[in-house]
Design a protein around this motif. Structure first.
Motif, mmCIF file in Angstrom:
data_model
loop_
_atom_site.group_PDB
_atom_site.id
_atom_site.type_symbol
_atom_site.label_atom_id
_atom_site.label_comp_id
_atom_site.label_asym_id
_atom_site.label_seq_id
_atom_site.Cartn_x
_atom_site.Cartn_y
_atom_site.Cartn_z
ATOM 1 N N ILE A 132 -18.766 2.694 0.977
ATOM 2 C CA ILE A 132 -18.166 2.406 2.281
ATOM 3 C C ILE A 132 -17.223 1.225 2.114
ATOM 4 O O ILE A 132 -17.581 0.218 1.508
ATOM 5 N N VAL A 133 -16.020 1.370 2.659
ATOM 6 C CA VAL A 133 -15.028 0.295 2.641
ATOM 7 C C VAL A 133 -14.606 0.048 4.086
ATOM 8 O O VAL A 133 -14.255 0.982 4.797
ATOM 9 N N MET A 134 -14.631 -1.218 4.495
ATOM 10 C CA MET A 134 -14.285 -1.579 5.863
ATOM 11 C C MET A 134 -13.312 -2.739 5.860
ATOM 12 O O MET A 134 -13.431 -3.659 5.049
ATOM 13 N N GLY A 135 -12.353 -2.704 6.791
ATOM 14 C CA GLY A 135 -11.446 -3.828 6.936
ATOM 15 C C GLY A 135 -10.546 -3.657 8.138
ATOM 16 O O GLY A 135 -10.356 -2.547 8.641
ATOM 17 N N ALA A 136 -10.008 -4.792 8.591
ATOM 18 C CA ALA A 136 -9.009 -4.757 9.656
ATOM 19 C C ALA A 136 -7.720 -4.199 9.069
ATOM 20 O O ALA A 136 -7.422 -4.395 7.888
ATOM 21 N N CYS A 137 -6.972 -3.495 9.881
ATOM 22 C CA CYS A 137 -5.721 -2.873 9.452
ATOM 23 C C CYS A 137 -4.862 -3.902 8.715
ATOM 24 O O CYS A 137 -4.580 -4.974 9.228
ATOM 25 N N GLY A 138 -4.496 -3.573 7.480
ATOM 26 C CA GLY A 138 -3.679 -4.476 6.681
ATOM 27 C C GLY A 138 -3.511 -3.955 5.266
ATOM 28 O O GLY A 138 -4.097 -2.933 4.875
ATOM 29 N N ALA A 139 -2.744 -4.663 4.479
ATOM 30 C CA ALA A 139 -2.339 -4.223 3.145
ATOM 31 C C ALA A 139 -3.505 -3.936 2.210
ATOM 32 O O ALA A 139 -3.400 -3.067 1.344
ATOM 33 N N GLY A 140 -4.623 -4.634 2.355
ATOM 34 C CA GLY A 140 -5.763 -4.406 1.465
ATOM 35 C C GLY A 140 -6.301 -2.989 1.541
ATOM 36 O O GLY A 140 -6.960 -2.509 0.615
ATOM 37 N N LEU A 141 -6.006 -2.292 2.637
ATOM 38 C CA LEU A 141 -6.510 -0.929 2.809
ATOM 39 C C LEU A 141 -5.755 0.090 1.952
ATOM 40 O O LEU A 141 -6.179 1.232 1.844
ATOM 41 N N ILE A 142 -4.671 -0.327 1.322
ATOM 42 C CA ILE A 142 -3.977 0.583 0.410
ATOM 43 C C ILE A 142 -4.928 0.998 -0.720
ATOM 44 O O ILE A 142 -4.760 2.050 -1.330
ATOM 45 N N ASN A 143 -5.938 0.187 -0.954
ATOM 46 C CA ASN A 143 -6.916 0.500 -1.996
ATOM 47 C C ASN A 143 -7.779 1.707 -1.651
ATOM 48 O O ASN A 143 -8.538 2.177 -2.505
ATOM 49 N N PHE A 144 -7.675 2.237 -0.433
ATOM 50 C CA PHE A 144 -8.313 3.523 -0.117
ATOM 51 C C PHE A 144 -7.886 4.549 -1.161
ATOM 52 O O PHE A 144 -8.610 5.475 -1.470
ATOM 53 N N MET A 145 -6.686 4.372 -1.682
ATOM 54 C CA MET A 145 -6.123 5.290 -2.663
ATOM 55 C C MET A 145 -7.039 5.447 -3.882
ATOM 56 O O MET A 145 -7.033 6.471 -4.540
ATOM 57 N N PHE A 146 -7.833 4.424 -4.189
ATOM 58 C CA PHE A 146 -8.658 4.437 -5.394
ATOM 59 C C PHE A 146 -10.113 4.843 -5.126
ATOM 60 O O PHE A 146 -10.922 4.859 -6.050
ATOM 61 N N CYS A 147 -10.435 5.160 -3.885
ATOM 62 C CA CYS A 147 -11.792 5.599 -3.561
ATOM 63 C C CYS A 147 -11.975 7.065 -3.943
ATOM 64 O O CYS A 147 -11.026 7.849 -3.929
ATOM 65 N N LYS A 148 -13.206 7.416 -4.254
ATOM 66 C CA LYS A 148 -13.530 8.806 -4.578
ATOM 67 C C LYS A 148 -13.650 9.604 -3.283
ATOM 68 O O LYS A 148 -14.026 9.060 -2.240
#
Length: 191
Positions: free
Chosen positions: A94-110
């Protein structure tokens, strides 16, 4: 001597084409198995925006305290190398965060990883939902009330967010019932 560059390969405004998601994953996901840069295991991640000057979480300390019983660890994305981020996110549940650039890392989730995006009600964007959808994530979101009326995207982009903790814990309790979250927190007994 020479630099060749293209415009951003986007579809409609901020949406990322599927072929680009596939390409980035094929190029970078093999690095998830590299062990040359050790990282802490973080199955449940909260991405902090504390290194940013805008869209900060005003009650982050309270949020982090409420996430700890669920096993969440806090990370500031900018403090990690790209290899470390790939490894961390590839192993996240599970990955959680406020909308922002760090969420680009969703790209690396399975595929199947739960991605939780938190928005200020006056600033809701679709790019990270779009990416999550294209890489097979279970995207959830929480919309929190804003302190100020947002007039346009520019003012929305700068507006801080106060996260409604009860909305976060309600969603996490729901995920626990769906067996997507193993936590130390006990749910109330239903009689």
């Amino acid at each position: 001597d020479r630099l060749i560059a293209s415009t951003a390969p986007r579809g409609n405004y901020t949406l990322v084409p599927t072929w680009l998601c596939d390409y980035i994953q094929s190029l970078f996901m093999p690095l998830a198995d590299a062990d040359d840069e050790p990282v802490e295991e973080m199955p449940y991640i909260y991405i902090s925006r504390s290194d940013s000057s805008f869209r900060n979480v005003l009650n982050e300390k309270e949020l982090v305290e409420n996430l700890q019983p669920y096993g969440f660890k806090t990370m500031i994305s900018s403090q990690y190398s790209i290899k470390q981020k790939i490894r961390i996110f590839a192993n996240a549940k599970i990955v959680m965060g406020a909308c922002g650039a760090g969420l680009i890392n969703f790209m690396f989730c399975k595929p199947g990883t739960t991605a939780i995006e938190i928005f200020n009600e006056g600033f809701i964007l679709e790019p990270f939902y779009d990416i999550a959808n294209k890489v097979g994530l279970d995207h959830r979101y929480i919309i929190c009330k804003g302190n100020n009326k947002i007039k346009d995207a520019g003012s929305g982009q700068r507006e801080h967010v106060r996260i409604e903790i009860d909305k976060v814990t309600d969603l996490l309790d729901k995920l626990k019932k769906e067996n997507k979250l193993e936590s130390k927190k006990k749910l109330p007994q239903v009689v």
